[in-house]
Design a protein around this motif. Structure first.
Motif, PDB file in Angstrom:
ATOM      1  N   ARG A 114       0.833  -1.213   0.000  1.00 51.05           N
ATOM      2  CA  ARG A 114       0.000   0.000   0.000  1.00 51.05           C
ATOM      3  C   ARG A 114       0.858   1.248   0.000  1.00 51.05           C
ATOM      4  NH1 ARG A 114      -5.309  -1.003   1.689  1.00 51.05           N
ATOM      5  NH2 ARG A 114      -5.625  -3.245   1.735  1.00 51.05           N
ATOM      6  N   VAL A 115       1.593   1.434  -1.091  1.00 55.09           N
ATOM      7  CA  VAL A 115       2.442   2.613  -1.210  1.00 55.09           C
ATOM      8  C   VAL A 115       1.555   3.850  -1.323  1.00 55.09           C
ATOM      9  CG1 VAL A 115       4.113   3.757  -2.729  1.00 55.09           C
ATOM     10  CG2 VAL A 115       4.242   1.278  -2.343  1.00 55.09           C
ATOM     11  N   ARG A 116       1.882   4.888  -0.577  1.00 52.54           N
ATOM     12  CA  ARG A 116       1.143   6.150  -0.685  1.00 52.54           C
ATOM     13  C   ARG A 116       1.298   6.732  -2.072  1.00 52.54           C
ATOM     14  NH1 ARG A 116       0.639   9.935   4.035  1.00 52.54           N
ATOM     15  NH2 ARG A 116       0.286   8.541   5.792  1.00 52.54           N
ATOM     16  N   ARG A 117       0.281   7.427  -2.525  1.00 52.27           N
ATOM     17  CA  ARG A 117       0.282   7.884  -3.908  1.00 52.27           C
ATOM     18  C   ARG A 117       1.226   9.064  -4.131  1.00 52.27           C
ATOM     19  NH1 ARG A 117      -4.959   8.033  -7.216  1.00 52.27           N
ATOM     20  NH2 ARG A 117      -4.873  10.211  -6.553  1.00 52.27           N
ATOM     21  N   ASN A 118       2.088   8.897  -5.134  1.00 52.71           N
ATOM     22  CA  ASN A 118       3.025   9.966  -5.479  1.00 52.71           C
ATOM     23  C   ASN A 118       2.311  11.262  -5.860  1.00 52.71           C
ATOM     24  OD1 ASN A 118       5.377   8.521  -5.098  1.00 52.71           O
ATOM     25  ND2 ASN A 118       5.491   7.800  -7.219  1.00 52.71           N
ATOM     26  N   GLU A 119       1.120  11.126  -6.476  1.00 58.46           N
ATOM     27  CA  GLU A 119       0.466  12.321  -7.008  1.00 58.46           C
ATOM     28  C   GLU A 119      -0.337  13.087  -5.973  1.00 58.46           C
ATOM     29  OE1 GLU A 119      -0.033   8.956  -7.559  1.00 58.46           O
ATOM     30  OE2 GLU A 119      -1.182   8.920  -9.426  1.00 58.46           O
ATOM     31  N   ASP A 120      -0.544  12.478  -4.784  1.00 63.38           N
ATOM     32  CA  ASP A 120      -1.517  13.091  -3.886  1.00 63.38           C
ATOM     33  C   ASP A 120      -1.086  14.439  -3.326  1.00 63.38           C
ATOM     34  OD1 ASP A 120      -3.430  11.261  -4.286  1.00 63.38           O
ATOM     35  OD2 ASP A 120      -3.013  10.076  -2.496  1.00 63.38           O
ATOM     36  N   GLU A 121       0.174  14.555  -2.980  1.00 63.41           N
ATOM     37  CA  GLU A 121       0.584  15.822  -2.371  1.00 63.41           C
ATOM     38  C   GLU A 121       0.292  16.986  -3.318  1.00 63.41           C
ATOM     39  OE1 GLU A 121       4.606  16.147  -0.888  1.00 63.41           O
ATOM     40  OE2 GLU A 121       4.317  18.310  -0.683  1.00 63.41           O
ATOM     41  N   ARG A 122       0.658  16.766  -4.562  1.00 58.69           N
ATOM     42  CA  ARG A 122       0.446  17.816  -5.561  1.00 58.69           C
ATOM     43  C   ARG A 122      -1.056  18.095  -5.744  1.00 58.69           C
ATOM     44  NH1 ARG A 122      -0.069  17.959 -10.807  1.00 58.69           N
ATOM     45  NH2 ARG A 122      -0.148  15.698 -10.995  1.00 58.69           N
ATOM     46  N   LEU A 123      -1.820  17.035  -5.899  1.00 59.15           N
ATOM     47  CA  LEU A 123      -3.244  17.246  -6.181  1.00 59.15           C
ATOM     48  C   LEU A 123      -3.993  17.791  -4.981  1.00 59.15           C
ATOM     49  CD1 LEU A 123      -4.023  14.038  -8.293  1.00 59.15           C
ATOM     50  CD2 LEU A 123      -3.718  16.379  -9.119  1.00 59.15           C
ATOM     51  N   LEU A 124      -3.631  17.296  -3.789  1.00 61.31           N
ATOM     52  CA  LEU A 124      -4.393  17.705  -2.608  1.00 61.31           C
ATOM     53  C   LEU A 124      -4.013  19.087  -2.111  1.00 61.31           C
ATOM     54  CD1 LEU A 124      -4.506  14.346  -0.634  1.00 61.31           C
ATOM     55  CD2 LEU A 124      -6.291  15.376  -2.033  1.00 61.31           C
ATOM     56  N   THR A 125      -2.877  19.586  -2.558  1.00 55.98           N
ATOM     57  CA  THR A 125      -2.505  20.932  -2.130  1.00 55.98           C
ATOM     58  C   THR A 125      -2.790  21.937  -3.243  1.00 55.98           C
ATOM     59  OG1 THR A 125      -0.229  20.502  -2.817  1.00 55.98           O
ATOM     60  CG2 THR A 125      -0.742  20.178  -0.480  1.00 55.98           C
TER      61      THR A 125
END
Ligand SMILES: Cc1cc2nc3c(=O)[nH]c(=O)nc-3n(C[C@H](O)[C@H](O)[C@H](O)COP(=O)(O)OP(=O)(O)OC[C@H]3O[C@@H](n4cnc5c(N)ncnc54)[C@H](O)[C@@H]3O)c2cc1C
Lengths: 797, 291
Positions: free
Chosen positions: A10-21
Motif C-alpha cells: 500500500r504505497v502512498r500515492r506519489n500524485e496526492d501531495e500535488r493534487l491535494l494541495t
C-alpha cells in the motif's frame, strides 16, 4: 538482488501531495497569454432542417473575433471519423464539427463563436439567428425500431445502424430440449459519466516554428495527435498534444473527435492566437457523449435442477444520433452476456439503433453493467422460478477452476479476439460472500423484521470483466544522471487512477529504487509518442507490462555498467534503494546517479560525478571507443507490450438493504464486494478503484437517468436534476481480495478500473426485490430504482 | 452558463435599496444568490440590474419579542439555524432549516431569499405557512405586512409588488405546550424534498388534539396548508384511524404532476405517510417536553 518489492504493498500515492494541495494543473489552469474564449450555438431541436443561419449581429458585437458556421471551416467541414469500423456496422453515421443543413440532437453544434471572454462569447452566441424547420423527433430505442418510425438519418431504414448476431454452441437445440425456460426483459437507463472536470481544449499555433500545441482533457492524447496531424496536413512532429491533469474521464473523454477538439485548434491557427474552450456543465450533458441505455430480452434454457444449458439474448442498444465509436459498448455487452457461467450454448443478437439524442460512447463499464444486469437478473428469476436459492443456482453454473482457459467459440470480444476467460475461482468468491453475509442468519432476521413491518432484503450479483485489451502500449525508463531519479513514460494517460504510483512501483522494483524516486510522465506526445489510450481497464495490464519490460532492460544496463566499474561479476552486483554495490561491500556503494553518469562517456567535467566520467579518468578508460558498437549512452530503454488476449477479472457483490414500505427509501445496511483482479500492484489504489466504482454503480442503481421528453429535450441537463450519489449516499464497502495471477502477462495483473461499477445495479435490484417481495407484483427489471418506480412496482397488477 | 450583461448595485441601506428597486423595474434583488445566480447563469433570467442587499446590514438580525421570532431578510439561514434564542422560542425553525440544502448553501442562502423565492418544495415557506407567520415588506410608499396565506401565489411567485423588498420574516413562537416535527423525503442528502410535512400540535387534557397545524412542501404550486387534515384531527386522540384519515385528507392536496423524480401517485402516498409520522413525532416530543 533487490530490496523488498513495493509491488503488492500500500504505497502512498506519489500524485496526492500535488493534487491535494491544489497544485494540479487542469486545462483551465494553463495560462495562455491573450487566449480567446469559445462558445457554441447549439441546436435547441432534436431534429430539424436548418433553413438559415445569420451571424451578422453576433459578428458586430464588441469583443467578438470569429463567428463561423459549416460554410466557413474549410477542410474541417466533413464527417468526423468512424473510429472503430465493423462489418456489421452497415449504416455508420458520424457528425460534422458544425451542422450542415440538418440537426440531429438537442445540443448539436451549429456555429462557433470566438471572443475576448466567455461572457461575450455567450452573448454573441445568443445573437446568432438560426431558423429551423422542425422534424419529428425519434426518441427511445423501442420507438425508433417500431414500424413506421421516421428515420433519424435519411437512408437508414428502421434506424438500425448495425445488426449483429453471434452464436456459440447449439442454442436452438438447447432451447428445444430445455426442461424450463425463463425469459425476462430488462432495461438499463441512459446515463452520463459526468466527470468532475468537464471536457476542455486549448490550442496555440506557433507560426514561426509551424507547430501546433493542443492541451486536451482527453484519455487519448497520442490518438488525438495523429488525427489532428492528419486533419491539418501536418507532420506528426509538428503537433504536440498534452493531456495535463484530467479530472475524471470514465470513457467520455476517449472519443475523438468532439467538434471542439478540431475547431479550437483550427481557430488558433486561423486567428494566430491561443484559443481556449472550457465546456460547462450544461454542455457536458448536451454535447459530450452519453451511455447505458439498452433493453435486453434474455432467455435462459435450464434443467429442473437449475443447470443453464442455453442463453438467448436479443437487445437494443441506443447509440444516439451518431455512432463514432462503433459498436464497442454493444460488442462488450454481447461478449460478456453469459457472465460467470458455463452456459455452453449462446445466441446473442443486437441492434444498434439511432435516436435523436446525444451520441453514445463507452462509459465506465462499457456494456458490462448492462450485460451483467441482464444475466444476473435472469439468474435470480430462474432461481425463483425453479425454487432454488439464489446463491445455489449460481454455484451450480459457475465455470470451474479446472476449466480455464474457458473459451466461448463464436463470440468475439471488443478487441476482435474470441472470448476466452483466463482463470479464477468463481465458487470461492461466492463462498467468501456467503461467509460475510451469512444468509441463514439473515433469513431469520428478515423474518423477524417482517413481523414488525420492516422490510429487509439480501441480494447479490456476480460479474466478469474482460480487461487489458490491446493493441499495445509502450514503456520508456530512464535513470536521470543528475538526480538519480527514474523517469517512466508511457503513451496512455491518467484521469485520476494513480498511474504515477502504480507504474512507479513496477519500475521501482525492477530498477531497485523506492517508488517515490520514480517520476511517471504521461499524457504528453512531446515526451513519448507511441501508444493508444486509457480505456477498458487496460493501463495496468498493457502499460504496466511494457514498463516492466523496459525497466528490466535498464536493470541489466545498470548491472553491466556497475560490474565494469567495480570490476566485479554481474551476479555480484546489488541494487538497493538507489545504491549500487558489490555484494558484501556496501561501504563502497555508488549512487544510481553516478552509475548513470558513468554510462554516458563525457568530455566535460561539469559536476563532481562527471569528473569521473570524462574520457580522461581511469574509471572510464576502456579499450577502443568510449561507446562500444551497438551500445547507447545512459541508462535508458523502451519496450512494448502487446497482449495476445484479454484478461478476465471477476467477482461478486452482495448487499443487505432495508426498504421503507411507505416512502420507498432504501437504506443500505451492508455492501460486500469480493473481487479478483489478478495480482494487485497496490491494494490501496485497487480499493480506491473498487469503492469509486461502487459509488458510480450506485448511481446506475438508484439515480442516473437522463430524462428525454418525447420531443427530444433533455429535461435534466444539470447536476441539480441529474442525480449522482453524494458521499452521504455511498455505503461503507467491505472488500475481500482474491488474487489469481493472470497467465496472460508476466506481471499476472488484470484490470480493475471498471470492476466496481459492473454488478452494483444488479446486486441492489436483487436486494430491494428480496426486501419488498411480499409487496411486489413481479420482478424489478429496470434501473435506476427510485421511490417512484418502487411505489409503482408495488401497485401494478 | 455565464449571465448576460447587468449593472451591479450594492446599496448600504434599505432606503437606498428601495429607491433603486423603484427606479429600475428590470432589476433583481440579490440576497444569498443560491437561487438567483443559477437562474442568471442558465440565462433563464436576464435582469438588467442587480441590487445586492449584502451591505444593508440593518436587514440581518434575529429578534425574539412578544411570542414572535422576527428575522431580518438578509439573515443567513445558517445563522438562524444556530440562534439559541430562536431555538428556545420555536424549535421547529432549526429543525426546518437543517433540511434546507447543505450547510455550505445555508451559509450563503438567506431567510428572506428563501421566502421571496417561493419555491413550493422549499422548507421555510412551508414553515411560515404552518405557523401562520408573515413578512414585512418595504416599498417607496412605506411598509406593509403580508401574511403567509396571502404571500405565496404560485410556483416562484409571491404577492409582492415588483418594487417591494422583504425586510423581515416573522415566525410565531411555539410555547412548550406544543409538539413539533418537520419530516421530508429527498432523493439525496440536501436535495429539495419530494414532499415534506411540517406539523405542530397541542393535546388537551384527554390526550385529544387541541390545536394542530400542518403544512406541506413539494406537492403543489405553493407551500400548502393541509386544513382538511387538521380538521380531521381536531378533538380526537391520535388513533390509527384518525391518522389515516388525516393522511388521506392531506394526500388530496397533491397537485404536482408526474415528474422525473416523483409521480403524483407516489407523492400522495408519501404525504400520507409523512403526515402520520410527523404527527406521531410531534406528539412524542410533546410527551417528552411535558413529562
Ligand atoms: C444545491 C442547492 C440545493 C438547495 N436545496 C434547497 C432545499 O433543499 N430547500 C430549500 O428551501 N432551498 C434549497 N436551495 C435554495 C436555497 O435555500 C436558496 O438559498 C434560497 O432559496 C434563496 O435564498 P438566497 O438568499 O440565496 O436568495 P437569492 O438566490 O439571492 O434570491 C432568490 C430570489 O429571491 C429574491 N429575493 C431575495 N431576497 C429578497 C428580498 N429581501 N426581497 C425581495 N426579493 C428577494 C431574488 O430577487 C430572487 O428572485 C438549494 C440551493 C442549492 C444551490
Amino acid at each position: 538482488m533487490t530490496s523488498a518489492p513495493s509491488f503488492g504493498t500500500r504505497v502512498r500515492r506519489n500524485e496526492d501531495e500535488r493534487l491535494l494541495t491544489g497544485r494540479g494543473r487542469y486545462i483551465d489552469d494553463i495560462t495562455l497569454e491573450g487566449a480567446l474564449a469559445v462558445a457554441f450555438v447549439r441546436s435547441p431541436m432534436a431534429s430539424a432542417r436548418i433553413i438559415s443561419v445569420d451571424t451578422s449581429q453576433a459578428m458586430a458585437l464588441e469583443g467578438v473575433h470569429l463567428v463561423v458556421t459549416c460554410d466557413d471551416i474549410e477542410h474541417l467541414d466533413t464527417e468526423m471519423p468512424l473510429l472503430i469500423p465493423d462489418p456489421s456496422l452497415t449504416s455508420p453515421r458520424t457528425q460534422r464539427p458544425l451542422a450542415r443543413g440538418e440537426v440531429f440532437y438537442v445540443g448539436q453544434t451549429v456555429a462557433m463563436v470566438v471572443a475576448d471572454d466567455r461572457y461575450v462569447a455567450e452573448d454573441a452566441a445568443d445573437l446568432v439567428e438560426v431558423v429551423y424547420e422542425p422534424l419529428e423527433a425519434v426518441v427511445g430505442v423501442d420507438r425508433a425500431v417500431a414500424s413506421g418510425a421516421r428515420s433519424v438519418h435519411e437512408g437508414v431504414a428502421g434506424n438500425v445502424a448495425a445488426h449483429s448476431r453471434q452464436r456459440s454452441g447449439e442454442p436452438d437445440a438447447a432451447f428445444a430440449s430445455a426442461e424450463h425456460v425463463t425469459s425476462v426483459t430488462v432495461r438499463v437507463e441512459r446515463s452520463s459519466a459526468a466527470p468532475m472536470e468537464p471536457r476542455a481544449v486549448a490550442a496555440r499555433w506557433d507560426s514561426v516554428l509551424g507547430e501546433l500545441t493542443v492541451w486536451d482533457g482527453t484519455q487519448a492524447p497520442i490518438s488525438v495527435r495523429g488525427g489532428l496531424a492528419s486533419l491539418f496536413g501536418l507532420d506528426e512532429h509538428r503537433v504536440r498534444v498534452v493531456a495535463p491533469d484530467v479530472g475524471g474521464g470514465f470513457g467520455q473523454k476517449v472519443l475523438l473527435f468532439y467538434p471542439d477538439e478540431v475547431l479550437v485548434p483550427w481557430a488558433a491557427v486561423k486567428l494566430n492566437r491561443p484559443v481556449k474552450y472550457i465546456e460547462d456543465r450544461q454542455e457536458n450533458f448536451l454535447g459530450s457523449t452519453h451511455e447505458r441505455l439498452q433493453v435486453h430480452h434474455i432467455e435462459l434454457a435450464a434443467t429442473r435442477d437449475g443447470l443453464v444449458t442455453g442463453l438467448r439474448d436479443s437487445f437494443l442498444h441506443d447509440t444516439g444520433a451518431f455512432i463514432p465509436y462503433g459498436l464497442a459498448v454493444a460488442q462488450v455487452a454481447a461478449g460478456q452476456i453469459a457472465g460467470s457461467y458455463r452456459i455452453p450454448n449462446i445466441s446473442v443478437d443486437f441492434k444498434a439503433v439511432y435516436t435523436n439524442t446525444v451520441p453514445v460512447t463507452p462509459y465506465r463499464g462499457c456494456g458490462r453493467p448492462h450485460a451483467c444486469f441482464a444475466i444476473e437478473r435472469a439468474m435470480d428469476v430462474l432461481a425463483d422460478d425453479l425454487g432454488i436459492d439464489r446463491f445455489e443456482i449460481r454455484r451450480r453454473n459457475f465455470i470451474g477452476t479446472e476449466e480455464f482457459p474457458y473459451d466461448r467459440p463464436g463470440l468475439i470480444f471488443a478487441d476482435g479476439q474470441p472470448v476466452s476467460y483466463d482463470g479464477g475461482d468463481y465458487a470461492r468468491a461466492l463462498s467468501l460472500l456467503e461467509e460475510a453475509l451469512d444468509p441463514p442468519a439473515f433469513r431469520a432476521e428478515q423474518e423477524a423484521a417482517r413481523s414488525e413491518g420492516r422490510y429487509l432484503g439480501l441480494g447479490l450479483a456476480c460479474y466478469v470483466e474482460g480487461t487489458g485489451l490491446g493493441p499495445y502500449e509502450g514503456g520508456h525508463v530512464k535513470v536521470h544522471p543528475i538526480t538519480g531519479k527514474v523517469y517512466v513514460n508511457t503513451g496512455l494517460s491518467s484521469q485520476g487512477q494513480g498511474h504515477a504510483t502504480s507504474f512507479a512501483q513496477i519500475a521501482a522494483d525492477e530498477v531497485g529504487v523506492s517508488p517515490s524516486d520514480v517520476v511517471v510522465v504521461e499524457g504528453d506526445t512531446g515526451e513519448f509518442d507511441w501508444g493508444v489510450a486509457t480505456f477498458a481497464s487496460r493501463a495496468a495490464v498493457v502499460s504496466g507490462n511494457a514498463i516492466r519490460k523496459a525497466a528490466l532492460i535498464v536493470r541489466e544496463q545498470i548491472v553491466h555498467q556497475a560490474s565494469q566499474m567495480f570490476e566485479a561479476a554481474p551476479e555480484d552486483i546489488v541494487i538497493e534503494e538507489g545504491k549500487v554495490f558489490v555484494q558484501g561491500v556496501e561501504s563502497r556503494a555508488l549512487t544510481l546517479a553516478e552509475v548513470a553518469t558513468m554510462s554516458n562517456p563525457l568530455r566535460y567535467a561539469f559536476n563532481k560525478a562527471a569528473q569521473s566520467a570524462t574520457q580522461f579518468t581511469p574509471a572510464a578508460r576502456r579499450d577502443g571507443a568510449a561507446l562500444a558498437e551497438g551500445a547507447h549512452p545512459g541508462l535508458e530503454a523502451t519496450d512494448y507490450f502487446s497482449p495476445a488476449s484479454t484478461t478476465w477479472a471477476y467477482g461478486v457483490h452482495g448487499a443487505i438493504v432495508e426498504v421503507d414500505p411507505a416512502t420507498f427509501e432504501v437504506k443500505v445496511k451492508r455492501y460486500v464486494c469480493v473481487h479478483d483482479c489478478g495480482r494487485m500492484i497496490n491494494p490501496m489504489i485497487v480499493e480506491g478503484q473498487v469503492i469509486g466504482g461502487v459509488a458510480q454503480g450506485m448511481g446506475g442503481a438508484f439515480y442516473e437517468l437522463l430524462d428525454y421528453d418525447a420531443e427530444g429535450n433533455l429535461r435534466n441537463a444539470s447536476l441539480m436534476e441529474f442525480l449522482m450519489p453524494y458521499a452521504t449516499e455511498v455505503p461503507r464497502v467491505e472488500i475481500s481480495h482474491l488474487e489469481t495471477p493472470s497467465p496472460r502477462n508476466p506481471l499476472g495483473v488484470k484490470g480493475v478500473g471498471e470492476a466496481g461499477t459492473i454488478p452494483v445495479a444488479a446486486a441492489f435490484a436483487s436486494a430491494v426485490e428480496d426486501a419488498l417481495a411480499p409487496l411486489l407484483h413481479g420482478h424489478l427489471l429496470d434501473v435506476p430504482l427510485s421511490p417512484t418506480s418502487l411505489h409503482a412496482a408495488t401497485r401494478a397488477g | 452558463m455565464k449571465p448576460s450583461r447587468f449593472e451591479y448595485f450594492a446599496p448600504e441601506s434599505l432606503a437606498e435599496a428601495v429607491a433603486l428597486r423603484d427606479a429600475h423595474p428590470g432589476a433583481a434583488v440579490l440576497a444569498g444568490g443560491q437561487s438567483l445566480l443559477p437562474i442568471m447563469n442558465f440565462r433563464l433570467g436576464r435582469p438588467e440590474q442587480v441590487i445586492d442587499l449584502r451591505k444593508a446590514s440593518e436587514l440581518a438580525f434575529v429578534r425574539v419579542q412578544n411570542d414572535v421570532v422576527e428575522v431580518g431578510a438578509m439573515t443567513r439561514q445558517r445563522d438562524l439555524e444556530r440562534d439559541e434564542g430562536a431555538a428556545r422560542a420555536n424549535p421547529l425553525i432549526a429543525e426546518s432549516l437543517r433540511l434546507v440544502a447543505h450547510a455550505v448553501i445555508r451559509n450563503r442562502g438567506t431567510v428572506g431569499g428563501s421566502i421571496a423565492h417561493a419555491d413550493p418544495a422549499a422548507e421555510l415557506p412551508a414553515l411560515l405557512s404552518c405557523l401562520d407567520g408573515s413578512v414585512e415588506v418595504a416599498g417607496v410608499r412605506g411598509r406593509r405586512r403580508i401574511s403567509a396565506g396571502e404571500l405565496f401565489v404560485f410556483h416562484l411567485t409571491t404577492s409582492l409588488e415588483p418594487n417591494e423588498v422583504i425586510t423581515s420574516v416573522s415566525f410565531p413562537a411555539l410555547e412548550p405546550s406544543w409538539g413539533w416535527s418537520f419530516l421530508e423525503v429527498t432523493r439525496r442528502h440536501g436535495d429539495f424534498a419530494l414532499a415534506g410535512v411540517c406539523a405542530a400540535l397541542k393535546l388537551d387534557g384527554d390526550r385529544c388534539v387541541g390545536q394542530v397545524r400542518l403544512a406541506a412542501c413539494g406537492i403543489g404550486t405553493t407551500p400548502v396548508r393541509l386544513s382538511t387534515a387538521e380538521e380531521a384531527l381536531l378533538s380526537r386522540p391520535l388513533t390509527e384511524k384518525a391518522l389515516r384519515e388525516a393522511g388521506r385528507a392531506a394526500a388530496g392536496y397533491v397537485t404536482a404532476g408526474d415528474e422525473t423524480q416523483a409521480s403524483t401517485a407516489y407523492r400522495r402516498q408519501l404525504v400520507e405517510a409523512l403526515v402520520r409520522r410527523s404527527l406521531l413525532r410531534a406528539a412524542a416530543r410533546l410527551e417528552r417536553r411535558t413529562s
